[in-house]
Design a protein around this motif. Structure first.
Motif, short mmCIF file in Angstrom:
data_model
loop_
_atom_site.label_atom_id
_atom_site.label_comp_id
_atom_site.label_asym_id
_atom_site.label_seq_id
_atom_site.Cartn_x
_atom_site.Cartn_y
_atom_site.Cartn_z
N GLU A 254 48.29 24.99 54.97
CA GLU A 254 47.51 25.42 56.02
C GLU A 254 47.66 26.91 55.97
O GLU A 254 48.65 27.52 55.62
CB GLU A 254 48.53 24.81 57.47
CG GLU A 254 48.05 25.25 58.51
CD GLU A 254 48.79 24.67 59.88
OE1 GLU A 254 48.40 23.63 60.19
OE2 GLU A 254 49.98 25.14 60.09
N TYR A 255 46.56 27.37 56.51
CA TYR A 255 46.26 28.91 56.39
C TYR A 255 47.50 29.49 57.30
O TYR A 255 47.99 29.02 58.45
CB TYR A 255 45.08 29.15 57.15
CG TYR A 255 44.91 30.73 57.11
CD1 TYR A 255 44.50 31.55 56.05
CD2 TYR A 255 44.97 31.35 58.33
CE1 TYR A 255 44.19 32.77 56.10
CE2 TYR A 255 44.83 32.66 58.41
CZ TYR A 255 44.54 33.62 57.37
OH TYR A 255 44.43 34.79 57.39
N GLY A 256 48.02 30.42 56.75
CA GLY A 256 49.01 31.34 57.54
C GLY A 256 50.53 30.69 57.44
O GLY A 256 51.36 31.61 57.88
N GLN A 257 50.77 29.67 56.73
CA GLN A 257 51.95 29.33 56.58
C GLN A 257 52.78 30.12 55.68
O GLN A 257 52.28 30.76 54.69
CB GLN A 257 52.18 27.70 56.16
CG GLN A 257 51.99 27.39 54.75
CD GLN A 257 52.23 26.13 54.45
OE1 GLN A 257 51.33 25.45 54.74
NE2 GLN A 257 53.11 25.61 53.28
N GLN B 297 50.80 26.56 50.77
CA GLN B 297 49.32 26.68 51.04
C GLN B 297 48.73 25.44 51.86
O GLN B 297 47.36 25.14 51.67
CB GLN B 297 48.48 27.21 50.36
CG GLN B 297 48.92 28.47 49.53
CD GLN B 297 48.16 28.93 48.36
OE1 GLN B 297 47.31 28.41 47.78
NE2 GLN B 297 48.52 30.06 48.15
#
Length: 143
Positions: free
Chosen positions: A41-44, A39
């Motif tokens: 970065e958003y979307g990883q 988490q």
């Protein structure tokens, strides 16, 4: 998947997907190392999903998250024995591959000349020449 070979024991890559894990296994990698915090970065992809894919594809899994831009001597102390003892070849990943390269470089400095380390990293697409003073320090801290 953008795999960048440092030497015959380790390659690095920017963030991989769950789907990339099967390809890594097919390419002959034996150990998958995640140096990116979950988490970050958003979307990883979730590390638990990548871990499950690694195990499903017969890869050893190592989760060793390191904060971007803040690799400590303690991080190197954990990475060095892990990479030494891991079944090879190893594929390590983070957001861009830089963290993995720096961790490898600082741990390799104990047994390899700084110039060789910098050249190997450059050949893999990473300019770590700014690490020269820290590589020299690691070299002096040899066991």
């Amino acid at each position: 998947m953008d795999i960048r070979t440092i030497d015959d024991t380790i390659s690095v890559a920017p963030q991989i997907s769950v789907e990339d894990v099967a390809e890594a296994a097919r390419l002959g990698f034996k150990t998958l190392v995640a140096n990116r915090p979950d988490q970050e970065e958003y979307g990883q992809p979730a590390m638990a999903d990548i871990e499950a894919a690694a195990r499903e594809n017969g890869l050893d899994w190592v989760y060793m998250p390191v904060e971007s831009g803040n690799i400590t001597d303690q991080d190197v102390e954990h990475f060095a024995p892990m990479i030494r003892d891991a079944e090879k070849p190893v594929l390590a990943f983070c957001r861009s591959g830089t963290r993995c390269t720096v961790l490898w470089a600082l741990s390799a400095a104990r047994s390899m000349p700084a110039r060789e380390i910098i050249d190997k990293a450059r050949n893999a697409g990473y300019d770590i020449s700014g690490l020269a003073p820290r590589l020299a320090q690691q070299s002096q801290d040899k066991d």
